[in-house]
Design a protein around this motif. Structure first.
Motif, short mmCIF file in Angstrom:
data_model
loop_
_atom_site.label_atom_id
_atom_site.label_comp_id
_atom_site.label_asym_id
_atom_site.label_seq_id
_atom_site.Cartn_x
_atom_site.Cartn_y
_atom_site.Cartn_z
N TYR A 142 0.86 -1.19 0.00
CA TYR A 142 0.00 0.00 0.00
C TYR A 142 0.89 1.23 0.00
CZ TYR A 142 -3.54 3.41 1.40
OH TYR A 142 -4.36 4.51 1.43
N GLY A 143 0.41 2.27 -0.66
CA GLY A 143 1.12 3.53 -0.58
C GLY A 143 1.22 4.24 -1.90
N PRO A 144 1.57 5.51 -1.85
CA PRO A 144 1.90 6.19 -0.59
C PRO A 144 0.67 6.80 0.08
CG PRO A 144 2.36 7.64 -2.43
CD PRO A 144 1.86 6.35 -3.03
N SER A 145 0.61 6.68 1.41
CA SER A 145 -0.40 7.42 2.18
C SER A 145 0.26 8.69 2.70
CB SER A 145 -0.91 6.57 3.34
OG SER A 145 0.15 6.25 4.23
N THR A 146 -0.50 9.75 2.78
CA THR A 146 0.07 11.04 3.19
C THR A 146 -0.54 11.50 4.50
OG1 THR A 146 -1.59 12.25 1.92
CG2 THR A 146 0.49 11.74 0.80
N SER A 147 0.26 12.20 5.27
CA SER A 147 -0.21 12.81 6.52
C SER A 147 0.53 14.12 6.72
CB SER A 147 0.04 11.87 7.71
OG SER A 147 1.42 11.60 7.85
N THR A 195 4.02 7.55 3.31
CA THR A 195 4.29 6.23 3.88
C THR A 195 3.97 5.14 2.88
OG1 THR A 195 3.77 7.08 6.08
CG2 THR A 195 3.81 4.69 5.81
N TYR A 196 4.94 4.22 2.71
CA TYR A 196 4.75 3.03 1.88
C TYR A 196 4.78 1.81 2.80
CZ TYR A 196 5.70 5.79 -2.33
OH TYR A 196 5.65 6.71 -3.34
N THR A 197 3.82 0.89 2.59
CA THR A 197 3.79 -0.37 3.31
C THR A 197 4.33 -1.45 2.39
OG1 THR A 197 1.87 0.36 4.59
CG2 THR A 197 2.35 -1.99 4.58
N LEU A 198 5.44 -2.10 2.82
CA LEU A 198 6.12 -3.08 2.00
C LEU A 198 6.17 -4.43 2.72
CD1 LEU A 198 9.26 -0.94 1.01
CD2 LEU A 198 7.03 -0.96 -0.11
#
Length: 606
Positions: free
Chosen positions: A63-68, A89-92
């Motif tokens: 998943y990604g990238p998610s931003t905050s 953020t990247y989930t690997l």
């Protein structure tokens, strides 16, 4: 023209803002195959338009990238400051063993490109327990999951799930050669706390390396399992005698978090329990042995026990003085080895000089090679006569561990010019050779004729002569008895004040970090107080005699034991491992409280 200047100013401001923007990557250092990790790119501004990242070799993007976004506002002394960040953020998931480099990312800030740094992640094979899948953002060990079930009590934590190893950097060394002893933790469970210290080691001088930094776990693959490992303690040992010296086993007490399989999920949901619990588990590090070789013989003259690798330099200030003024000869010994145990170099000066014991300044730190740094020895020398004097070179002999041979170092020789000072002693003349007069201490022997005259009648053999003997003896005995009574009473009365002064001196040494002089002064305060207060000579101060005398003054047994414990603490604390300042403070408090309570108890008895 005005519009042009405004456009240029805006462009310059945008360029400066872009130049101050940074983009940093944050990722774990290690992971397992099949483990999920988070890779974050953090910009120190929220004005980021887009992010571009290449592929992640060895990983699959879940998943990604998610931003905050986050921002903060501060005001200090009327001045305000505002900052903001944006995180991608990247989930690997790790898919391949090896060390993989995470790519740099690029973002746009005010039309300018900003590039991040890169990072590497070591991917280990999947653990045989299959406990991957946790968050890789930290290096905390996780509760092991195996075929016996998720939660385990202390009895279910096996010897390969949690253990401690001990390794010595060398197993065959010379006397006084530094050996690094390392205690290392291996765990497959979630360790919350660990406590334990090595006992006092017979035949070793022990120094503990600085371990105040927080212990962090790192993965190591052992026997098909990925253990969380951490160095628990490191000690530097200096063998004090030859032979086979044994380091005993050490038991550590740990607290481990395990799953509470008996907990009811409904009770937990409503605050009536917990899905985890902490259990106690003891682990033992095995013993080890060192073979200690004696230093080669014959030992050269001037060798005082220094072992390691050293250099020496010397200086003399001032080079021109007056008689009876003080000069300082400074010797600096630098290098590494058993520097805290070696003796001061021997100095030889002309007979016209009076030499005092050196002041020692320790500027060393404890390292794996032993004490490293330098020690400064300041000798105060006072010339008694005028003239020009030659100061011979100072020799320093040590055993060199690199060449395994004795080496002798020498400083440069020096000279000093001494002018005649006020009240300078002179060398006697007039045929009385080798007679030196210091001030008015020694007078010439009177020579020449003498004139004697006959006196009155001799008192020897008269009646007054014989009567004076018993009278003189009686007066002497009375004087001795009175002096002893006054001395004993005065000693007991001033015992508390003398002990207080000694403790005050010990406190000053404690603040300066002078460990050995501190313990000697505290010991003098304890023993001297007992001798003065109980009216006992120092030669009779033993545990049995002191206990009997205190019992005669109706001192409680608990207070007598407290005094004995304070003496024992003072004897052994200086050699025990641990924080020296904390141990000195504990010893000082124990001695001070004990003396105050003893003084109150003995006064109450009177």
């Amino acid at each position: 023209m005005r519009k042009t200047l405004l456009a240029i100013a805006c462009m310059a401001a945008a360029t400066a803002a872009a130049a101050q923007v940074t983009l940093r990557i944050k990722a774990p250092r290690q992971a397992e195959v099949g483990q999920q990790i988070h890779v974050r790119y953090v910009a120190n501004t929220a004005d980021v338009e887009d992010i571009h990242v290449g592929g992640f070799p060895g990983f699959e993007v879940v998943y990604g990238p998610s931003t905050s976004r986050s921002s903060s506002f501060t005001m200090v002394n009327g001045k305000t400051a505002q900052s903001s960040t944006m995180t991608f953020t990247y989930t690997l998931v790790a898919t391949k063993e090896g060390t993989h480099r995470l790519p740099a990312a690029t973002v746009k800030v005010n039309g300018k490109s900003v590039k991040s740094n890169t990072a590497s992640v070591e991917v280990l094979p999947a653990s045989a327990q299959g406990n991957g899948g946790g968050q890789g953002g930290g290096r905390r060990s996780r509760p092991a999951q195996d075929s016996r079930g998720a939660g385990r009590q202390a009895s279910g934590i096996g010897p390969r799930d949690l253990y401690m190893t001990v390794t010595a950097s060398k197993t065959r060394v010379y006397e006084q050669e530094a050996v690094l002893l390392t205690y290392k933790l291996y765990t497959l469970v979630n360790v919350q706390q660990i406590a334990g210290e090595i006992p006092q080691l017979d035949g070793f001088h022990v120094q503990e390396l600085d371990s105040r930094q927080q212990m962090s776990l790192k993965y190591e693959r052992v026997g098909g399992h990925n253990y969380g490992t951490a160095v628990w303690r490191q000690y530097v040992l200096f063998p004090q005698r030859a032979g086979r010296l044994r380091i005993p086993s050490v038991t550590f007490d740990t607290q481990v978090e395990v799953q509470n399989t008996s907990a009811d999920p409904f009770d937990v949901f409503f605050g009536g329990g917990s899905l985890s619990q902490v259990v106690r588990k003891s682990i033992t590090a095995p013993p080890c042995e060192l073979e200690v070789m004696p230093l080669p013989t014959p030992k050269p003259e001037g060798f005082t026990g220094a072992v390691g690798h050293f250099a020496i330099s010397g200086s003399l200030t001032p080079r021109e003085i007056k008689a009876n003024d003080a000069a300082t000869l400074r010797l600096v010994v630098s290098g590494y080895g058993n520097m805290k145990l070696m003796s001061a170099p021997k100095v030889s000066l002309p007979q016209d000089f009076e030499l005092y014991d050196p002041k020692e300044t320790d500027r060393t730190t404890c390292t794996a090679k032993g004490a490293k740094g330098n020690k400064v020895y300041d000798y105060v020398a006072v010339p008694r006569h005028s003239g020009t004097f030659h100061i011979p070179a100072v020799e320093f002999t040590y055993f060199d561990l690199e060449s395994r041979a004795y080496r002798t170092l020498r400083t440069d020789s020096m000279s000093i010019t001494v002018a005649k000072g006020s009240g300078q002693p002179a060398t006697a003349d007039g045929g009385q050779e080798d007679l030196k007069v210091l001030g008015s201490d020694i007078r010439y022997i009177k020579t020449g004729g003498t004139h004697a005259r006959r006196g009155g009648p001799m008192a020897f053999g008269s009646s007054a002569y014989w009567l004076a003997y018993p009278a003189l003896l009686l007066v002497t005995l009375c004087g001795l008895l009175a002096a002893r009574g006054l001395a004993g009473h005065g000693g007991r009365r001033k015992a508390g004040r003398v002990a207080g002064r000694r403790l005050h001196n010990a406190g000053r040494m404690m603040r300066k970090g002078q460990r050995d002089p501190f313990y000697e002064e505290v010991m003098r305060a304890l023993l001297g107080y007992a001798a003065d207060k109980l009216g006992m000579p120092m030669s009779e101060i033993t545990k049995e005699n002191v206990a009997g005398a205190m019992a005669a003054h109706h001192v409680p047994d608990s207070l007598v034991r407290e005094y004995m414990d304070a003496v024992a603490e003072c004897e052994f604390a200086r050699f025990a491992p641990g924080d020296p300042s904390a141990k000195m403070e504990k010893t000082y408090t124990m001695a001070s409280d004990c003396i105050n309570r003893l003084d109150a108890a003995i006064r109450k008895d009177k």
